[in-house]
Structure formats: C-alpha cells, structure tokens
Scaffold this motif. Structure first.
Motif, PDB file in Angstrom:
ATOM      1  N   GLY A  97      52.537 -87.579 -45.555  1.00  0.00           N
ATOM      2  CA  GLY A  97      52.649 -86.591 -46.618  1.00  0.00           C
ATOM      3  C   GLY A  97      52.001 -87.026 -47.912  1.00  0.00           C
ATOM      4  N   GLY A  98      51.636 -88.298 -47.997  1.00  0.00           N
ATOM      5  CA  GLY A  98      51.022 -88.812 -49.206  1.00  0.00           C
ATOM      6  C   GLY A  98      49.525 -88.563 -49.266  1.00  0.00           C
ATOM      7  N   SER A  99      48.904 -89.140 -50.290  1.00  0.00           N
ATOM      8  CA  SER A  99      47.479 -88.933 -50.533  1.00  0.00           C
ATOM      9  C   SER A  99      46.771 -90.258 -50.786  1.00  0.00           C
ATOM     10  N   LEU A 100      45.514 -90.277 -50.458  1.00  0.00           N
ATOM     11  CA  LEU A 100      44.624 -91.387 -50.783  1.00  0.00           C
ATOM     12  C   LEU A 100      43.252 -90.815 -51.117  1.00  0.00           C
ATOM     13  N   ARG A 101      42.530 -91.553 -51.936  1.00  0.00           N
ATOM     14  CA  ARG A 101      41.163 -91.168 -52.268  1.00  0.00           C
ATOM     15  C   ARG A 101      40.243 -92.324 -51.931  1.00  0.00           C
ATOM     16  N   LEU A 102      39.332 -92.087 -51.005  1.00  0.00           N
ATOM     17  CA  LEU A 102      38.341 -93.092 -50.632  1.00  0.00           C
ATOM     18  C   LEU A 102      37.065 -92.876 -51.431  1.00  0.00           C
ATOM     19  N   SER A 103      36.426 -93.968 -51.776  1.00  0.00           N
ATOM     20  CA  SER A 103      35.145 -93.901 -52.473  1.00  0.00           C
ATOM     21  C   SER A 103      34.111 -94.725 -51.721  1.00  0.00           C
ATOM     22  N   CYS A 104      32.878 -94.307 -51.824  1.00  0.00           N
ATOM     23  CA  CYS A 104      31.766 -95.030 -51.215  1.00  0.00           C
ATOM     24  C   CYS A 104      30.656 -95.130 -52.245  1.00  0.00           C
ATOM     25  N   ALA A 105      30.303 -96.349 -52.599  1.00  0.00           N
ATOM     26  CA  ALA A 105      29.264 -96.582 -53.589  1.00  0.00           C
ATOM     27  C   ALA A 105      27.980 -97.026 -52.892  1.00  0.00           C
ATOM     28  N   ALA A 106      26.885 -96.402 -53.260  1.00  0.00           N
ATOM     29  CA  ALA A 106      25.581 -96.739 -52.679  1.00  0.00           C
ATOM     30  C   ALA A 106      24.814 -97.652 -53.623  1.00  0.00           C
ATOM     31  N   SER A 107      23.958 -98.480 -53.044  1.00  0.00           N
ATOM     32  CA  SER A 107      23.221 -99.466 -53.836  1.00  0.00           C
ATOM     33  C   SER A 107      22.006 -98.867 -54.544  1.00  0.00           C
ATOM     34  N   ARG A 108      21.677 -97.623 -54.207  1.00  0.00           N
ATOM     35  CA  ARG A 108      20.601 -96.955 -54.909  1.00  0.00           C
ATOM     36  C   ARG A 108      20.865 -95.461 -54.976  1.00  0.00           C
ATOM     37  N   SER A 109      19.972 -94.754 -55.609  1.00  0.00           N
ATOM     38  CA  SER A 109      20.167 -93.342 -55.856  1.00  0.00           C
ATOM     39  C   SER A 109      20.445 -92.562 -54.576  1.00  0.00           C
ATOM     40  N   THR A 110      21.427 -91.679 -54.648  1.00  0.00           N
ATOM     41  CA  THR A 110      21.776 -90.856 -53.500  1.00  0.00           C
ATOM     42  C   THR A 110      21.079 -89.501 -53.517  1.00  0.00           C
ATOM     43  N   PHE A 111      20.245 -89.267 -54.522  1.00  0.00           N
ATOM     44  CA  PHE A 111      19.547 -87.987 -54.600  1.00  0.00           C
ATOM     45  C   PHE A 111      18.717 -87.719 -53.346  1.00  0.00           C
ATOM     46  N   SER A 112      18.167 -88.767 -52.768  1.00  0.00           N
ATOM     47  CA  SER A 112      17.288 -88.598 -51.613  1.00  0.00           C
ATOM     48  C   SER A 112      18.044 -88.587 -50.283  1.00  0.00           C
ATOM     49  N   PHE A 113      19.354 -88.773 -50.334  1.00  0.00           N
ATOM     50  CA  PHE A 113      20.138 -88.819 -49.094  1.00  0.00           C
ATOM     51  C   PHE A 113      20.231 -87.417 -48.509  1.00  0.00           C
ATOM     52  N   ASN A 114      19.795 -87.280 -47.275  1.00  0.00           N
ATOM     53  CA  ASN A 114      19.852 -85.978 -46.629  1.00  0.00           C
ATOM     54  C   ASN A 114      21.293 -85.538 -46.393  1.00  0.00           C
ATOM     55  N   SER A 115      22.093 -86.442 -45.943  1.00  0.00           N
ATOM     56  CA  SER A 115      23.498 -86.130 -45.719  1.00  0.00           C
ATOM     57  C   SER A 115      24.314 -87.400 -45.874  1.00  0.00           C
ATOM     58  N   ILE A 116      25.537 -87.211 -46.243  1.00  0.00           N
ATOM     59  CA  ILE A 116      26.486 -88.320 -46.394  1.00  0.00           C
ATOM     60  C   ILE A 116      27.756 -87.903 -45.672  1.00  0.00           C
ATOM     61  N   GLY A 117      28.355 -88.829 -44.964  1.00  0.00           N
ATOM     62  CA  GLY A 117      29.542 -88.450 -44.225  1.00  0.00           C
ATOM     63  C   GLY A 117      30.583 -89.544 -44.177  1.00  0.00           C
ATOM     64  N   TRP A 118      31.774 -89.138 -43.829  1.00  0.00           N
ATOM     65  CA  TRP A 118      32.887 -90.055 -43.571  1.00  0.00           C
ATOM     66  C   TRP A 118      33.234 -89.958 -42.090  1.00  0.00           C
ATOM     67  N   TYR A 119      33.380 -91.107 -41.472  1.00  0.00           N
ATOM     68  CA  TYR A 119      33.791 -91.200 -40.087  1.00  0.00           C
ATOM     69  C   TYR A 119      35.024 -92.089 -40.030  1.00  0.00           C
ATOM     70  N   ARG A 120      35.734 -92.023 -38.920  1.00  0.00           N
ATOM     71  CA  ARG A 120      36.884 -92.908 -38.735  1.00  0.00           C
ATOM     72  C   ARG A 120      36.974 -93.357 -37.283  1.00  0.00           C
ATOM     73  N   GLN A 121      37.581 -94.498 -37.128  1.00  0.00           N
ATOM     74  CA  GLN A 121      37.779 -95.041 -35.786  1.00  0.00           C
ATOM     75  C   GLN A 121      39.171 -95.639 -35.696  1.00  0.00           C
ATOM     76  N   ALA A 122      39.962 -95.063 -34.818  1.00  0.00           N
ATOM     77  CA  ALA A 122      41.299 -95.570 -34.560  1.00  0.00           C
ATOM     78  C   ALA A 122      41.238 -96.561 -33.406  1.00  0.00           C
ATOM     79  N   PRO A 123      42.208 -97.458 -33.299  1.00  0.00           N
ATOM     80  CA  PRO A 123      42.207 -98.448 -32.215  1.00  0.00           C
ATOM     81  C   PRO A 123      42.121 -97.781 -30.850  1.00  0.00           C
ATOM     82  N   GLY A 124      41.192 -98.244 -30.039  1.00  0.00           N
ATOM     83  CA  GLY A 124      41.042 -97.715 -28.694  1.00  0.00           C
ATOM     84  C   GLY A 124      40.347 -96.380 -28.597  1.00  0.00           C
TER      85      GLY A 124
END
Length: 115
Positions: free
Chosen positions: A15-42
């Motif tokens: 029921g709680g909340s979290l905010r994830l952040s992802c910092a890139a080492s250079r400008s993201t203007f040229s990034f075609n797409s950005i995404g979040w993925y997850r992997q649970a055990p197994g």
C-alpha cells in the motif's frame, strides 16, 4: 557509451509508495525510448513501463494506474513513481535506454514490498 544509475529502491509495506530515479551520464534528448523493467527471483525480466522521445507512455497491465513513468531531458533523468505497492511488485528494477541503435541498462535497484 552511456551509464545509467538507478536509485530509490528499498523496503516498503504493501500500500506504500516509492519513487525510483535513473540518471544518465549524458543528454537524454537523443534517447529514442527509456523504460523500466523488473526481474523477480526465478522469473524473466519484464517491462514495467516505457516512455518514448515524444512522451508517449506504455505500461504493463499489472501496474497501469498505480505506476507513473516520466523523463526529464533537462536533468538527464527518468523516474518511476510507484503507488499502492503490492508484494508481487517485489523485484530488482532496471532502467533501460535505447539510443543510436544501442541499448544500455542500469545496474538495478531492489524493491521489496512486505505484506
């Protein structure tokens, strides 16, 4: 070459909340797409949410309405606001960037949701 660094993971009750952040080492203007993925055990890594260069978003059915992805090209960052978290959201979360024909991944951040 692009480095992606995630932050913001942790332990939260259901029921709680979290905010994830992802910092890139250079400008993201040229990034075609950005995404979040997850992997649970197994389990295989799965798409959580993505956002295109035009701002179009896509969400997995399991998180739609609870998670919000955003990108801030001025700060070279993207975020994932996660609300109403459930134990089944427990996983390592990775950010991914697609730019100039190459794909880059962050190192991942653990999110654990207790019942």
């Amino acid at each position: 070459q692009v480095q992606l660094v995630e932050s913001g993971g942790g332990l939260v009750q259901a029921g709680g909340s979290l905010r994830l952040s992802c910092a890139a080492s250079r400008s993201t203007f040229s990034f075609n797409s950005i995404g979040w993925y997850r992997q649970a055990p197994g389990k295989q890594r799965e798409l959580v949410a993505s956002i295109s260069s035009s701002g179009s978003t896509n969400y997995a059915d399991t998180v739609r309405g609870r998670f919000t992805i955003a990108r801030d090209n001025a700060k070279n960052t993207m975020s994932l606001q996660m609300n109403s978290l459930k134990p089944e959201d427990t996983a390592v979360y990775y950010c991914k960037a697609n730019t100039q024909g190459r794909i880059y991944w962050g190192q991942g951040t653990q999110v654990t949701v207790s019942p």
